[in-house]
Write an enzyme that holds these catalytic residues in place. Sequence first.
Site, mmCIF file in Angstrom:
data_model
loop_
_atom_site.group_PDB
_atom_site.id
_atom_site.type_symbol
_atom_site.label_atom_id
_atom_site.label_comp_id
_atom_site.label_asym_id
_atom_site.label_seq_id
_atom_site.Cartn_x
_atom_site.Cartn_y
_atom_site.Cartn_z
ATOM 1 N N ASN A 86 0.866 -1.181 0.000
ATOM 2 C CA ASN A 86 0.000 0.000 0.000
ATOM 3 C C ASN A 86 0.902 1.230 0.000
ATOM 4 O OD1 ASN A 86 -1.872 1.998 0.362
ATOM 5 N ND2 ASN A 86 -2.384 1.441 2.485
ATOM 6 N N LYS B 42 0.060 4.241 -0.373
ATOM 7 C CA LYS B 42 -0.634 5.429 0.163
ATOM 8 C C LYS B 42 -0.349 6.637 -0.729
ATOM 9 C CE LYS B 42 -0.098 3.420 4.708
ATOM 10 N NZ LYS B 42 -0.247 3.564 6.131
ATOM 11 N N HIS C 77 -9.683 1.050 4.398
ATOM 12 C CA HIS C 77 -8.437 1.234 5.146
ATOM 13 C C HIS C 77 -8.721 2.163 6.328
ATOM 14 C CE1 HIS C 77 -4.387 2.450 6.208
ATOM 15 N NE2 HIS C 77 -3.969 1.357 5.588
ATOM 16 N N GLU D 189 -7.222 4.567 7.496
ATOM 17 C CA GLU D 189 -7.033 6.008 7.217
ATOM 18 C C GLU D 189 -8.249 6.573 6.496
ATOM 19 O OE1 GLU D 189 -3.259 5.505 5.291
ATOM 20 O OE2 GLU D 189 -2.400 4.884 7.196
ATOM 21 N N GLU E 111 -5.965 -5.150 10.250
ATOM 22 C CA GLU E 111 -4.916 -4.164 10.521
ATOM 23 C C GLU E 111 -5.224 -3.420 11.822
ATOM 24 O OE1 GLU E 111 -2.809 -2.887 6.692
ATOM 25 O OE2 GLU E 111 -4.616 -1.687 6.828
ATOM 26 N N GLY F 210 1.959 1.932 10.823
ATOM 27 C CA GLY F 210 2.907 3.036 10.707
ATOM 28 C C GLY F 210 3.547 3.434 12.023
ATOM 29 N N SER G 147 2.952 -2.543 10.419
ATOM 30 C CA SER G 147 4.402 -2.577 10.634
ATOM 31 C C SER G 147 5.046 -3.917 10.258
ATOM 32 C CB SER G 147 4.742 -2.179 12.072
ATOM 33 O OG SER G 147 4.311 -0.844 12.309
HETATM 34 C C1 PEP Z 1 -1.056 0.039 6.042
HETATM 35 O O1 PEP Z 1 -1.143 1.235 5.871
HETATM 36 O O2 PEP Z 1 -1.902 -0.705 5.537
HETATM 37 C C2 PEP Z 1 0.041 -0.469 6.851
HETATM 38 C C3 PEP Z 1 -0.052 -1.665 7.333
HETATM 39 O O3 PEP Z 1 1.096 0.395 7.063
HETATM 40 P P1 PEP Z 1 2.499 0.026 7.774
HETATM 41 O O4 PEP Z 1 2.969 -1.265 7.150
HETATM 42 O O5 PEP Z 1 3.397 1.164 7.466
HETATM 43 O O6 PEP Z 1 2.212 -0.153 9.220
#
Ligand code: PEP
Length: 253
Positions: free
Chosen positions: A9, A11, A97, A99, A169, A175, A215
């Site tokens: 992803n 973003k 997601h 976000e 998630e 993040g 992460s």
């Molecule tokens: C994500 O945004 O879906 C995500 C898992 O980000 P990160 O791997 O940076 O935690």
Amino acid sequence: MRKQIAAANWKMNLTYQQGAGLLQEMVSANITLNENQSAVFAVPFPYLEMAFDTVQHKKNYFIAAQNCSDKKSGAFTGEISAEMLKSLNIPFCLVGHSERREYFAESNAVLAEKVNICIRNGITPIFCCGEALQIREENTQNTFVEQQLKESIFHLSGEHVLKIIIAYEPIWAIGTGKTASTAQAQEMHAHIRYVLKNYFGESISNQISILYGGSVKAANAREIFGSPDVDGGLVGGASLIASDFIEIIRALK
Ligand code: PEP
């Protein structure tokens, strides 16, 4: 066997040139994917066509959009429809997601519409769910995630729910550098599969891929993906570094 998937992803990161270079580096790496493994790249809208062209001859590599509208078409300035994605041969789309839920107020009901419109257009939704830190601290994450699934995907028929990929998630791990432990990830994935089994039956629940996101890095991917109910990952930060994401793809079961 369920599909094992490493999904990137990006973003709202990378210029067009940087994105093209990164993707080129990924496809040039000599990664052998078997028929049960896929690498998926969720890129910004303006890069979809370039990304599609880059991976189209690469077996088991696919492109995803990061979002789509819940509306079919019409006067919705700035929105992108599932039908537009379909016309570009895009086979996957992230839906819900955290976000999008947080910054764009996407409710479970709106996400149910997005799931429907993706499926109607032959696009596989990668449906994201997961709890915030406070919910985890209250130890109510199982019912919270169950409710997200109930309100956004449980209206589907068995035939249609099989077209979905779920990404668990936990928001506190996105993040933040703070990964859920392998045990925490497996526990929630097993719970999601249990909920799917109760609602859609065992055979369907065993066929749906559930990705972990939060992460994931080259250093922890193999351990996390090794859990029986974890079918790969949705990866943000580490998907922006070719060598890291290549290792993450290689960590797929
Ligand atoms: C994500 O945004 O879906 C995500 C898992 O980000 P990160 O791997 O940076 O935690």
